[in-house]
Enzyme design. Structure first.
Site, PDB file in Angstrom:
ATOM      1  N   ASP A  19     -13.139  29.719 -41.752  1.00 17.25           N
ATOM      2  CA  ASP A  19     -13.412  28.772 -42.842  1.00 17.25           C
ATOM      3  C   ASP A  19     -13.383  29.478 -44.193  1.00 17.25           C
ATOM      4  O   ASP A  19     -12.930  28.915 -45.195  1.00 17.25           O
ATOM      5  CB  ASP A  19     -14.767  28.101 -42.626  1.00 17.25           C
ATOM      6  CG  ASP A  19     -14.764  27.149 -41.426  1.00 17.25           C
ATOM      7  OD1 ASP A  19     -13.660  26.809 -40.950  1.00 17.25           O
ATOM      8  OD2 ASP A  19     -15.853  26.774 -40.972  1.00 17.25           O
ATOM      9  N   ASP A  62       2.172  27.161 -43.881  1.00 16.90           N
ATOM     10  CA  ASP A  62       1.510  27.362 -42.596  1.00 16.90           C
ATOM     11  C   ASP A  62       1.059  28.817 -42.528  1.00 16.90           C
ATOM     12  O   ASP A  62       1.876  29.734 -42.603  1.00 16.90           O
ATOM     13  CB  ASP A  62       2.457  27.044 -41.442  1.00 16.90           C
ATOM     14  CG  ASP A  62       1.713  26.928 -40.122  1.00 16.90           C
ATOM     15  OD1 ASP A  62       1.298  25.815 -39.777  1.00 16.90           O
ATOM     16  OD2 ASP A  62       1.542  27.963 -39.445  1.00 16.90           O
ATOM     17  N   GLU A 102      -4.336  25.028 -40.234  1.00 13.91           N
ATOM     18  CA  GLU A 102      -3.905  26.035 -41.209  1.00 13.91           C
ATOM     19  C   GLU A 102      -2.717  25.553 -42.029  1.00 13.91           C
ATOM     20  O   GLU A 102      -1.990  26.365 -42.612  1.00 13.91           O
ATOM     21  CB  GLU A 102      -3.559  27.339 -40.497  1.00 13.91           C
ATOM     22  CG  GLU A 102      -2.425  27.242 -39.509  1.00 13.91           C
ATOM     23  CD  GLU A 102      -2.883  26.932 -38.083  1.00 13.91           C
ATOM     24  OE1 GLU A 102      -2.205  27.394 -37.152  1.00 13.91           O
ATOM     25  OE2 GLU A 102      -3.901  26.250 -37.905  1.00 13.91           O
TER      26      GLU A 102
END
Length: 399
Positions: free
Chosen positions: A282, A265, A308
């Site tokens: 992005d 994460d 994410e």
């Protein structure tokens, strides 16, 4: 740099030569230029979100669909009016493009050069489209569109080839889909020419058709990628990862071998979007995908679950080995330097990003995938609570 300046100088000289040698405008020309600028502005406003997504979708050359309005201007208007209408559209497109000014100036010079090349084809043919439109006129129009496409493609392919350490054919000339889209927009540009010759309001009806083409092409691209692949990172998506991981677990059970799951994460990822914009976010996701491909081993199954969050299945791997792989990934993310653009299109270099990683391992004969995923996810929260930017192994006793 010399190539970029050379293209811009050639475009400027060609523009000056065309403007001083072409004919003056008549009232019908003013009506046409006004219509093309208005139709182009409406099209840009309606399709701006789709255009942003398409521009961020791949490394190859991008051909924006405003050629539908640029080609008719070059074919039907005096050179100076055609150039003025093209520049007005480019000014409106700049906020959507999210590109540094120097890059946008170069791409504008390339489009100007392509447009003037198509105008030269029309002038050399000696055809006046307002008098008649038959087979000869249609062939000249096709030739003008083809020259526009080729000149634009050569200019962009040249700068990509010279500025990329290891350019590929797809990067230089674009994919089959890219070129198919360019061909369709050229055809619509020719239709706009014919429509203007029939009635001056007709091109307005092309605006919804062009917006539908933009949206449809994007949806087809997303559907192809979303079946098993995440289109931003080119890793497996949740569905693809689960399918491949399930097959690997069946093999592990048959051989009674160990395997591990790691969940990543990204720390404070929302700050990237809030500070520099979603295109920058992005770019960071794509960079993380590259790090995962470089730091994991052949046979490891890597995917992005969304947002994410990334996940790894590590076959034939015990807890200690899985921790080493996860630590290698964590270091790779921490060392990233991501070139991107901010909300105003200015270049930025994003660094010092970190990730928290949770790892869970189990014997292949008894371990369940979903159980290990929940355990690794719990270990991620332990890593975040301990200060982030670290790897944590799931501890059943602690849980």
């Amino acid at each position: 740099m010399r190539y970029v300046l050379g293209v811009e100088v050639v475009a400027l000289l060609a523009m000056v030569a065309a403007v001083i040698t072409d004919s003056a405008a008549v009232p019908a020309d003013w009506r046409r230029v006004g219509l093309l600028v208005v139709a182009g502005a409406v099209h840009l406003w309606l399709s701006r979100r789709t255009e942003e997504t398409r521009r961020d979708g791949g490394p190859g050359p991008h051909m924006d669909t405003t050629v539908v309005w640029t080609l008719p201007a070059m074919v039907l208007l005096p050179a100076w009016l055609a150039v003025a209408s093209m520049l007005l559209l480019r000014v409106q497109l700049y906020p959507v493009a999210r590109r540094p000014l120097y890059r946008y100036t170069f791409s504008t010079a390339g489009i100007l050069l392509a447009g003037l090349a198509s105008l030269a084809v029309i002038r050399l043919s000696g055809i006046d489209f307002d008098r008649a439109f038959g087979v000869r006129e249609a062939l000249v129009l096709v030739a003008a569109g083809t020259v526009y496409f080729l000149v634009s493609a050569v200019v962009v392919a040249g700068v990509i080839t010279l500025s990329t350490p290891q350019p590929t054919w797809a990067m230089a000339v674009g994919s089959r889909r890219d070129n198919g889209m360019a061909a369709m927009t050229m055809c619509l540009g020719a239709v706009a020419v014919i429509a203007l010759l029939q009635t001056w309001l007709a091109p307005l009806f092309l605006v919804p058709l062009l917006c539908a083409l933009d949206w449809g092409a994007l949806q087809i691209e997303n559907l192809r990628g979303d079946a098993r692949t995440d289109h931003k990172t080119q890793l497996l998506n949740s569905r693809g990862w689960h399918e491949q991981a399930s097959r690997e677990i069946v093999r592990a059970r048959r051989r009674n071998s160990t395997f591990a799951v790691a969940v990543l994460d990204l720390d404070y990822f929302k700050q990237v979007n809030d500070t520099w914009g979603h295109p920058a976010g992005d770019a960071v996701l794509r960079a993380v995908g590259s790090v995962l491909r470089e730091t994991t081993r052949e046979g490891d199954i890597v995917g992005r679950f969304g947002g994410e969050e990334f996940v790894l299945l590590l076959p034939d791997t015990d807890a200690e080995q899985a921790t080493l792989v996860a630590e290698r990934v964590r270091q790779g993310v921490a060392e990233m330097h991501v070139a991107a653009t901010d909300k105003r299109g200015q270049p930025v270099l994003i660094a010092d990003r970190t990730t928290s990683i949770g790892v869970a391992a189990g014997p292949g004969g008894t371990a369940e995938l979903e159980t290990l995923l929940r355990s690794a996810d719990a270990a991620v929260y332990e890593a975040k609570n301990a200060g982030r930017n670290r790897v944590r192994m799931f501890d059943p006793a602690g849980a």
